[in-house]
Scaffold this active site. Sequence first.
Site, PDB file in Angstrom:
ATOM      1  N   ASP A  17     -64.924  17.925  87.057  1.00  0.00           N
ATOM      2  CA  ASP A  17     -64.949  18.908  88.137  1.00  0.00           C
ATOM      3  C   ASP A  17     -64.640  18.224  89.471  1.00  0.00           C
ATOM      4  O   ASP A  17     -64.958  17.048  89.648  1.00  0.00           O
ATOM      5  CB  ASP A  17     -66.350  19.557  88.188  1.00  0.00           C
ATOM      6  CG  ASP A  17     -66.317  20.925  88.854  1.00  0.00           C
ATOM      7  OD1 ASP A  17     -65.245  21.339  89.338  1.00  0.00           O
ATOM      8  OD2 ASP A  17     -67.370  21.573  88.890  1.00  0.00           O
ATOM      9  N   HIS A  34     -55.300  17.705  90.459  1.00  0.00           N
ATOM     10  CA  HIS A  34     -55.197  17.697  88.993  1.00  0.00           C
ATOM     11  C   HIS A  34     -54.382  16.493  88.515  1.00  0.00           C
ATOM     12  O   HIS A  34     -54.716  15.865  87.509  1.00  0.00           O
ATOM     13  CB  HIS A  34     -54.561  19.004  88.503  1.00  0.00           C
ATOM     14  CG  HIS A  34     -55.393  20.221  88.810  1.00  0.00           C
ATOM     15  ND1 HIS A  34     -56.754  20.268  88.592  1.00  0.00           N
ATOM     16  CD2 HIS A  34     -55.066  21.446  89.324  1.00  0.00           C
ATOM     17  CE1 HIS A  34     -57.223  21.464  88.955  1.00  0.00           C
ATOM     18  NE2 HIS A  34     -56.214  22.185  89.410  1.00  0.00           N
ATOM     19  N   LEU A 128     -61.257   5.773  68.534  1.00  0.00           N
ATOM     20  CA  LEU A 128     -61.874   6.802  69.387  1.00  0.00           C
ATOM     21  C   LEU A 128     -61.276   8.144  69.019  1.00  0.00           C
ATOM     22  O   LEU A 128     -60.058   8.263  68.853  1.00  0.00           O
ATOM     23  CB  LEU A 128     -61.557   6.516  70.866  1.00  0.00           C
ATOM     24  CG  LEU A 128     -62.015   7.583  71.869  1.00  0.00           C
ATOM     25  CD1 LEU A 128     -63.540   7.571  72.011  1.00  0.00           C
ATOM     26  CD2 LEU A 128     -61.373   7.361  73.249  1.00  0.00           C
TER      27      LEU A 128
HETATM   28  C1  FPP Z   1     -61.918  21.230  87.614  1.00  0.00           C
HETATM   29  O1  FPP Z   1     -61.658  20.971  88.959  1.00  0.00           O
HETATM   30  C2  FPP Z   1     -60.829  20.743  86.814  1.00  0.00           C
HETATM   31  C3  FPP Z   1     -60.045  21.519  86.009  1.00  0.00           C
HETATM   32  C4  FPP Z   1     -60.213  22.952  85.842  1.00  0.00           C
HETATM   33  C5  FPP Z   1     -58.910  20.929  85.279  1.00  0.00           C
HETATM   34  C6  FPP Z   1     -59.172  19.629  84.614  1.00  0.00           C
HETATM   35  C7  FPP Z   1     -57.877  18.992  84.331  1.00  0.00           C
HETATM   36  C8  FPP Z   1     -57.576  17.699  84.513  1.00  0.00           C
HETATM   37  C9  FPP Z   1     -58.517  16.678  84.926  1.00  0.00           C
HETATM   38  C10 FPP Z   1     -56.207  17.209  84.312  1.00  0.00           C
HETATM   39  C11 FPP Z   1     -55.688  17.179  82.929  1.00  0.00           C
HETATM   40  C12 FPP Z   1     -56.634  16.821  81.842  1.00  0.00           C
HETATM   41  C13 FPP Z   1     -56.304  16.065  80.775  1.00  0.00           C
HETATM   42  C14 FPP Z   1     -57.253  15.944  79.637  1.00  0.00           C
HETATM   43  C15 FPP Z   1     -55.046  15.332  80.659  1.00  0.00           C
HETATM   44  P1  FPP Z   1     -61.516  22.193  89.945  1.00  0.00           P
HETATM   45  O2  FPP Z   1     -60.086  22.532  90.054  1.00  0.00           O
HETATM   46  O3  FPP Z   1     -62.411  23.309  89.509  1.00  0.00           O
HETATM   47  O4  FPP Z   1     -62.050  21.542  91.272  1.00  0.00           O
HETATM   48  P2  FPP Z   1     -62.855  22.258  92.447  1.00  0.00           P
HETATM   49  O5  FPP Z   1     -64.145  22.775  91.865  1.00  0.00           O
HETATM   50  O6  FPP Z   1     -63.062  21.170  93.429  1.00  0.00           O
HETATM   51  O7  FPP Z   1     -61.972  23.365  92.957  1.00  0.00           O
END
Ligand code: FPP
Length: 244
Positions: A17, A34, A128
């Site tokens: 997050d 991201h 893993l």
């Molecule tokens: C939450 O941050 C994150 C996500 C919804 C996406 C997670 C994706 C990645 C880390 C990239 C790709 C993953 C892999 C496995 C290659 P948010 O956007 O909700 O952040 P915020 O709460 O600060 O808005």
Amino acid sequence: MPGPDAEPPRHVAIIMDGNGRWAERRGLPRAAGHVAGVEAVRRVVRAAPTHGIGTLTLYAFSSDNWRRPEPEVRMLMSLLRAYLRDECAACARSGVRLRVIGRRDRLPVALAEAIEQAETATAGGDCLELRVAIDYSARDAILRAATLLRDTPPTREQFGAALAASTHAGACAPDVDLVVRTAGEQRLSDFLLWESAYAELWFTRTLWPDFGAAHLAAAVRAFERRERRYGALPGGTQPLAESA
Ligand code: FPP
């Protein structure tokens, strides 16, 4: 200090997050957060086996994330596809077996194909198991498993197997030992609810793109200091009883 018998967590699940906030603090578009988040994924995947972690499940896209603006959803889908495509060979070389859990029927065809290719190419990995949750909802998975088993009251093992089948998880992963969530939030957000029944929880204010090997090490150390009693008395841990 960890106790002398401290066992590492066999299965760690991470709710990544804070990508959006990381980007906003830098005056960048959310997409940049991201992209930086993918680098954090790479760091954690490299570090996990050094702690004895056998299974790592990353929450990349929840079924509720479809409610985000369409351009962000599209960007996440193509980032996930690129990750699977680009990382597949390195995973195969380093013994990482990739699996994607969640629904597949709503994903873009190109992503669904990349998932199948990555799973096939890394099927021999035994260092893993890296599970990436995409279009994943624990409550929906539980409902689907219940539908699969509606004629016979299942044991916990049988229900776990049906749950794995309902999310394309293949064989059952061990129960989650440790759930990590970044960015200061302290909730489970419909992630692995059945599998995390006795998981230890560890939260950090660090935003996911800043997360790295040292944070994972801190989470593992904290886990090793916890006493897991499963409802028994201190020092008298018994295996969990099978359901009647
Ligand atoms: C939450 O941050 C994150 C996500 C919804 C996406 C997670 C994706 C990645 C880390 C990239 C790709 C993953 C892999 C496995 C290659 P948010 O956007 O909700 O952040 P915020 O709460 O600060 O808005």
